[in-house]
Design a protein around this motif. Sequence first.
Motif, PDB file in Angstrom:
ATOM      1  N   GLN A  19       0.839  -1.193   0.000  1.00  0.00           N
ATOM      2  CA  GLN A  19       0.000   0.000   0.000  1.00  0.00           C
ATOM      3  C   GLN A  19       0.875   1.245   0.000  1.00  0.00           C
ATOM      4  O   GLN A  19       2.078   1.180   0.286  1.00  0.00           O
ATOM      5  CB  GLN A  19      -0.918   0.032   1.222  1.00  0.00           C
ATOM      6  N   THR A  20       0.269   2.375  -0.331  1.00  0.00           N
ATOM      7  CA  THR A  20       0.968   3.660  -0.284  1.00  0.00           C
ATOM      8  C   THR A  20       0.101   4.649   0.478  1.00  0.00           C
ATOM      9  O   THR A  20      -1.110   4.695   0.290  1.00  0.00           O
ATOM     10  CB  THR A  20       1.230   4.212  -1.693  1.00  0.00           C
ATOM     11  N   ARG A  21       0.739   5.435   1.343  1.00  0.00           N
ATOM     12  CA  ARG A  21       0.017   6.507   2.028  1.00  0.00           C
ATOM     13  C   ARG A  21       0.735   7.828   1.760  1.00  0.00           C
ATOM     14  O   ARG A  21       1.949   7.866   1.566  1.00  0.00           O
ATOM     15  CB  ARG A  21      -0.084   6.247   3.524  1.00  0.00           C
ATOM     16  N   PHE A  22      -0.059   8.886   1.741  1.00  0.00           N
ATOM     17  CA  PHE A  22       0.452  10.237   1.549  1.00  0.00           C
ATOM     18  C   PHE A  22       0.007  11.096   2.722  1.00  0.00           C
ATOM     19  O   PHE A  22      -1.065  10.881   3.296  1.00  0.00           O
ATOM     20  CB  PHE A  22      -0.086  10.839   0.245  1.00  0.00           C
ATOM     21  N   GLY A  23       0.833  12.069   3.062  1.00  0.00           N
ATOM     22  CA  GLY A  23       0.488  12.991   4.135  1.00  0.00           C
ATOM     23  C   GLY A  23       0.967  14.388   3.809  1.00  0.00           C
ATOM     24  O   GLY A  23       1.939  14.577   3.072  1.00  0.00           O
ATOM     25  N   ILE A  40      -4.620  16.740  -0.952  1.00  0.00           N
ATOM     26  CA  ILE A  40      -4.204  15.341  -0.910  1.00  0.00           C
ATOM     27  C   ILE A  40      -5.209  14.452  -1.620  1.00  0.00           C
ATOM     28  O   ILE A  40      -6.392  14.798  -1.762  1.00  0.00           O
ATOM     29  CB  ILE A  40      -4.039  14.886   0.566  1.00  0.00           C
ATOM     30  N   SER A  41      -4.739  13.302  -2.078  1.00  0.00           N
ATOM     31  CA  SER A  41      -5.588  12.221  -2.565  1.00  0.00           C
ATOM     32  C   SER A  41      -4.814  10.931  -2.346  1.00  0.00           C
ATOM     33  O   SER A  41      -3.697  10.949  -1.816  1.00  0.00           O
ATOM     34  CB  SER A  41      -5.928  12.395  -4.046  1.00  0.00           C
ATOM     35  N   ILE A  61      -3.420  18.417  -7.519  1.00  0.00           N
ATOM     36  CA  ILE A  61      -3.942  17.093  -7.160  1.00  0.00           C
ATOM     37  C   ILE A  61      -4.803  16.522  -8.290  1.00  0.00           C
ATOM     38  O   ILE A  61      -4.747  15.323  -8.588  1.00  0.00           O
ATOM     39  CB  ILE A  61      -4.745  17.174  -5.843  1.00  0.00           C
ATOM     40  N   GLU A  62      -5.585  17.374  -8.929  1.00  0.00           N
ATOM     41  CA  GLU A  62      -6.420  16.916 -10.041  1.00  0.00           C
ATOM     42  C   GLU A  62      -5.554  16.339 -11.158  1.00  0.00           C
ATOM     43  O   GLU A  62      -5.854  15.266 -11.709  1.00  0.00           O
ATOM     44  CB  GLU A  62      -7.250  18.081 -10.576  1.00  0.00           C
ATOM     45  N   TYR A  63      -4.471  17.019 -11.494  1.00  0.00           N
ATOM     46  CA  TYR A  63      -3.579  16.540 -12.556  1.00  0.00           C
ATOM     47  C   TYR A  63      -2.889  15.236 -12.147  1.00  0.00           C
ATOM     48  O   TYR A  63      -2.725  14.321 -12.967  1.00  0.00           O
ATOM     49  CB  TYR A  63      -2.526  17.597 -12.888  1.00  0.00           C
ATOM     50  N   ILE A  64      -2.462  15.154 -10.890  1.00  0.00           N
ATOM     51  CA  ILE A  64      -1.834  13.922 -10.401  1.00  0.00           C
ATOM     52  C   ILE A  64      -2.824  12.767 -10.463  1.00  0.00           C
ATOM     53  O   ILE A  64      -2.487  11.650 -10.880  1.00  0.00           O
ATOM     54  CB  ILE A  64      -1.307  14.126  -8.968  1.00  0.00           C
ATOM     55  N   ASP A  65      -4.071  13.011 -10.063  1.00  0.00           N
ATOM     56  CA  ASP A  65      -5.098  11.971 -10.133  1.00  0.00           C
ATOM     57  C   ASP A  65      -5.356  11.532 -11.568  1.00  0.00           C
ATOM     58  O   ASP A  65      -5.739  10.380 -11.815  1.00  0.00           O
ATOM     59  CB  ASP A  65      -6.404  12.465  -9.505  1.00  0.00           C
ATOM     60  N   ASP A  66      -5.137  12.440 -12.513  1.00  0.00           N
ATOM     61  CA  ASP A  66      -5.310  12.102 -13.928  1.00  0.00           C
ATOM     62  C   ASP A  66      -4.117  11.355 -14.506  1.00  0.00           C
ATOM     63  O   ASP A  66      -4.133  10.977 -15.683  1.00  0.00           O
ATOM     64  CB  ASP A  66      -5.550  13.376 -14.757  1.00  0.00           C
ATOM     65  N   LEU A 195      -3.396  16.244   6.763  1.00  0.00           N
ATOM     66  CA  LEU A 195      -4.224  15.335   5.984  1.00  0.00           C
ATOM     67  C   LEU A 195      -3.401  14.092   5.660  1.00  0.00           C
ATOM     68  O   LEU A 195      -2.219  14.191   5.325  1.00  0.00           O
ATOM     69  CB  LEU A 195      -4.666  15.983   4.669  1.00  0.00           C
ATOM     70  N   VAL A 196      -4.033  12.915   5.736  1.00  0.00           N
ATOM     71  CA  VAL A 196      -3.403  11.658   5.344  1.00  0.00           C
ATOM     72  C   VAL A 196      -4.392  10.861   4.512  1.00  0.00           C
ATOM     73  O   VAL A 196      -5.569  10.752   4.871  1.00  0.00           O
ATOM     74  CB  VAL A 196      -2.969  10.825   6.569  1.00  0.00           C
TER      75      VAL A 196
END
Length: 256
Positions: A19-23, A40-41, A61-66, A195-196
Amino acid sequence: MTFSICVREEYEDDDGDEQTRFGVAVTTRLAGVGTLCPFISENGAVATQSLVNVELGEKGIEYIDDGLAVEDALQSLLNADDGAENCQLHGVDSEGSFVFSGEECKPWYGHHDGGSFTVAGNLLTGEEVIDAVVDSYEKSAPPRGADSRAETEGNRETGDRDEPLAKRLVDALEAGHEEGGDKREELPVQSAALLVESTEEFALDPAYNDLRIDATETPIEDLRETYETAVQGHEDAMDLYEDAYDEDDMAGAAED
């Protein structure tokens, strides 16, 4: 807009799956930083500060999610921003990192790119603030392989790597705050946020992974107290309702 940290960590869940987590965490000597700086996402984390442009965080974040790499996503946004030289922007995605501090940011300003994490700050008492945040996080970060500082410096004192990332982010903010933090002592009202997000699915998302202190004179102390209260609340809820959460049957749990 003082200082912030963005983090990526890989880990194994209880089933042995990768798994990967971001904070992301931030504090400043202004109110409401949690509405402006951290984004964050499950695919990345971004912080925008100094002359804040919320769109940089939202679209980043939108671009990263894309599927756009973090360095491409954030650099493209800066290229289109007339105020970029007054901005700080940094973040991580599943593979990379990006840091930027415009030359017109207010001193002291600077940043650090740790590969799997980034730190940036402006209007600080000095470089030691960033160094303290970096050192605090690296002491508690999971090893990133044989070449990582966290693994090779075995004789160095380390933090508790088993602690939740949210708690370790509070620790990192506290370390910077204790070194002087934001230099604007004439501004007593401060704020902090963290945020995490994770690729792991939880029966009940931990409430301590989304915390904000919007207006206080003791932001880190209040953020830590809120974190500890949220942890206790999460544990209480899981003790009472874990089976119902797993079965998606809260009505039945309430009757019990």
